[in-house]
Scaffold this motif. Structure first.
Motif: not given
Lengths: 292, 447
Positions: B184-189, B365-370
């Motif tokens: 998730v932190i990587g995704a944030a970057f 967002i899709a990642g969090w829905l999953l």
């Protein structure tokens, strides 16, 4: 251990009320004590660097309640659903208003957000805790009026302490005007508790009035801060056996393991937090000058 | 519609909204700190200009992350009191740690940074932005370990109908957390990198000034490195899902029956043989469990009920996450190649980078829905059902009110934030030569 955590949570809430108390007051008063955009800016700049850190006291108090007394946290927040919703709305529009104000063309919407977003939680926290103690709407209204006026007084004294010139002069007048309302409301609200800290809080507010009259701003601020501390003390002393109706502290508490681990972490981190937050106040210790 | 449905909608709306701002705060904070460090070390003025420019965008966004974060903390108690009472002993600990170890640091040092330009020694002022940026990343670490515990609860026992923590270290080093935190932190970057690239793309098209190239190169490196981290931890996550959350894995693949050598369907009907089994275990012929067979086993274990998440959402959110995330990372690799060794950004690339702005946001967002819908019907996997988590005393009208209030308020703020960001991006860097920092009397940056 359960008692220790109750004390820690009471300490965190108290820190929040002392620190955000003047933020709320400044937020409501900044438009009233200024006659120009530069003065308005200077007024808000007294809390600019610190208000966000002050708000973290709330986040920590609530997080600590969640961890140490889950049933208290869950019961309180679901029972006071709509007031909590309004607190959130207030904190949202205030926070956004403060951070966006210097970056927009017209500041009207931000100023409205800051003033309303300061007044709402200032009133609601008093109303929520008064209702928790006395269980009646009239007590809630009185409690809300009390915290709202105390925040105004506390914020006005802080403004007088942190500004110069005309803003400082008007802040003193605002403090005196607030005191005229605050002291009688305090007598009415705190006499319901009748305990020693509650009476002492009333005394501290009276002392603050006299001190700001004599232009002793530093001491007046100490007195209003003491009044907030004493009020919070009075409230949490009442709540120490039953933090919510029908719930004892022991029933609400987490297990011994969680409380022990959290104690060590809290004891290890709180001194550093107090140190660097204190340092940030020291960095911005000078009175704010009106620019231009 | 009952209170439960609306409470779930509110959680979804407020959390997705919160997470539009959080990844930018996480990644942009470090990026701004990096720019200021570059200025500190080289003394080149364009780094200072970029620090102030991106610093301002960072602050506009930071405000939204903070105020929507408080909603998250309150809403567990307001809407999910049964959940809070059940999990507080375990789940509350990372939240308390987050406040003590991260939020105080983040907010105090950010205040010092904003107002300290002319009051603090340069070195200390630089340390302040680093402390604030590290605080943001630390806070993500704690909240993600809390979230991972809901999917794969460890370090606890259930006593008198409540979870009791027995091992904090186990909670913080949960295998699910260790995979999820860097993911998730990587995704944030990646999101922050995509944002910086879009802004630079816009300015490269307008002026082509060299400073935008250097900022864009920095963001390309950040996005590409983060992309590797996200891909690597995504692979780990797939194997952990196989062990820990087989239902989510099966739903994400639309796999109904236990299958040996299961294929990976790119879209329905187009399948790569044996790839799912390989991704799940690194063995091409292993058996992957299917939703229908899992449902049967869960009924035996937990009693009657439907233990399948919404398969359409889970299936498609997985694909959207992969497609949009990989496209962003692919673009960053392509950009690095095309601009290697002092080569300029071609105009078409700048345009594409500008248009690609929404891609990484849609991917997270899709990642969090999953992640969250895939965990349904549980809030705490195997321990507590979502239906049993909601506040019993809160009425439908109350939840409807708060859902309406938040939706309207958040909508209005989104418009305001968008306008503000666009205006500041268009305003560009301060073009006048700034007075040396030490000589300025009044801070130019009032919030």
């Amino acid at each position: 251990m359960v008692e220790l955590w109750f004390v820690i949570i009471a300490f965190l809430w108290t820190g929040y009320f002392v620190l955000e108390g003047f933020d709320f007051g400044v937020g409501m008063l900044a438009p009233l004590v200024s006659r120009s955009a530069a003065e308005h800016r200077a007024g808000l700049q007294t809390i600019g660097p610190v208000w966000d850190g002050n708000e973290v006291w709330l986040i920590t108090a609530v997080g600590a309640m969640f961890a140490a007394f889950p049933a208290w946290y869950a019961g309180l927040f679901s029972a006071y659903y709509l007031p909590m919703l309004l607190v959130l709305v207030g904190l949202i529009v205030r926070g956004v208003g403060l951070e966006w104000r210097g970056k927009v063309a017209g500041t009207l919407w931000c100023d409205l957000g800051i003033a309303a977003g300061s007044a709402l939680p200032a009133f609601l926290w008093g109303a929520i805790f008064a209702h928790l103690l006395f269980g009646s709407t009239s007590a809630a209204l009185l409690g809300g009026a009390f915290t709202l006026t105390v925040c105004l007084l506390h914020g006005a004294v802080f403004l007088a302490l942190k500004t110069t010139g005309q803003v400082r002069r008007r802040a003193r007048v605002a403090a005196l005007a607030a005191a005229v309302v605050t002291v009688p409301v305090a007598v009415a609200a705190l006499s319901g508790l009748g305990t020693f800290p509650a009476l002492a809080a009333t005394g501290a507010l009276a002392a603050a009035t006299a001190l700001i009259w004599r232009r002793r701003e530093g001491w007046a601020f100490t007195a209003t801060a003491a009044a907030v501390v004493l009020t919070a003390l009075a409230v949490f002393l009442q709540l120490r056996v039953r933090p919510l109706p029908g719930l004892t502290l022991a029933e609400a508490a987490s297990g011994a393991y969680t409380l022990t681990v959290l104690s060590w972490i809290g004891l290890a981190t709180l001194p550093f937090i107090l140190l660097y937050q204190g340092w940030s106040y020291w960095v911005f210790r000078k009175r704010v000058q009106v620019a231009g | 519609m009952d209170a439960l449905d609306l409470a779930r909608w509110q959680f979804g709306v407020t959390t997705v909204y919160h997470f539009l701002f959080v990844p930018l705060t996480i990644g942009l904070g470090i990026f701004v700190a990096g720019l200021q460090t570059a200025w500190h070390r080289t003394g080149k003025e364009h780094y200072l200009k970029l620090t102030k420019f991106f610093g301002k965008l960072f602050l506009i966004n930071f405000a939204m992350g903070v105020v929507t974060g408080i909603v998250q903390e309150f809403q567990f108690g307001m809407n999910w009191s049964e959940y809070s009472t059940f999990v507080g002993d375990v789940f509350g600990a990372p939240l308390a740690l987050e406040a003590l170890l991260a939020f105080f640091m983040e907010s105090t040092f950010l205040g010092l940074w904003i107002f300290g330009w002319d009051r603090l020694p340069k070195r200390i002022h630089l340390a302040c932005i680093w402390a604030a940026a590290i605080g943001s990343n630390l806070s993500a670490t704690f909240i993600l370990s809390a979230n991972a515990w809901m999917k794969h609860p460890v370090g606890y026992e259930v006593v008198d109908g409540k979870a009791r923590m027995t091992d904090l270290w186990a909670v913080l080093t949960n295998s699910a957390a260790l995979a999820q935190i860097p993911h998730v932190i990587g995704a944030a970057f990646i999101v922050a990198g995509g944002f910086v690239l879009a802004v630079c793309g816009y300015w490269l098209l307008r002026t082509g000034a060299p400073m935008w190239r250097s900022a864009a190169r920095g963001a390309l490196v950040m996005t590409a490195v983060a992309g590797l981290v996200v891909a690597g931890t995504g692979d780990t996550s797939a194997r952990l899902l196989y062990e820990q959350q087989p239902m989510k894995l099966a739903a994400a693949e639309g796999l109904r029956h236990d299958t040996a050598g299961a294929g990976f369907s790119i879209v329905p009907g187009l399948e790569i043989p044996k790839l799912l089994s390989f991704l799940s275990t690194h063995e091409p012929d292993s058996v992957v469990q299917g939703t229908d067979d899992l449902q049967r086993r869960f009924e035996q274990q937990f009693g009657p009920g439907d233990y399948r998440p919404d398969e359409t959402i889970v299936f498609w959110s997985f694909r959207v996450m992969l497609a949009f995330g990989l496209t962003t990372v692919g673009l960053s690799l392509l950009g690095l190649w095309l601009t290697r060794r002092r080569r300029q950004f071609p105009a078409w690339l700048s345009r594409v980078l500008l248009l690609a702005l929404p891609l990484p946001l849609i991917a997270v967002i899709a990642g969090w829905l999953l992640s969250e819908i895939g965990r349904q019907p549980w809030t705490v996997a195997g321990e507590l059902l979502t239906a049993s988590s909601v506040s019993p005393g809160v009425s439908l009208a109350a939840v409807a009110t708060s859902l309406t209030v938040f939706t309207l308020l958040y909508g209005a703020l989104a418009v305001a934030e968008g306008v503000l960001l666009v205006r500041h991006v268009r305003g560009g860097v301060e073009e006048h030569t700034p007075t040396p920092v030490a000589e300025r009397r009044e801070p130019s940056l009032m919030y």
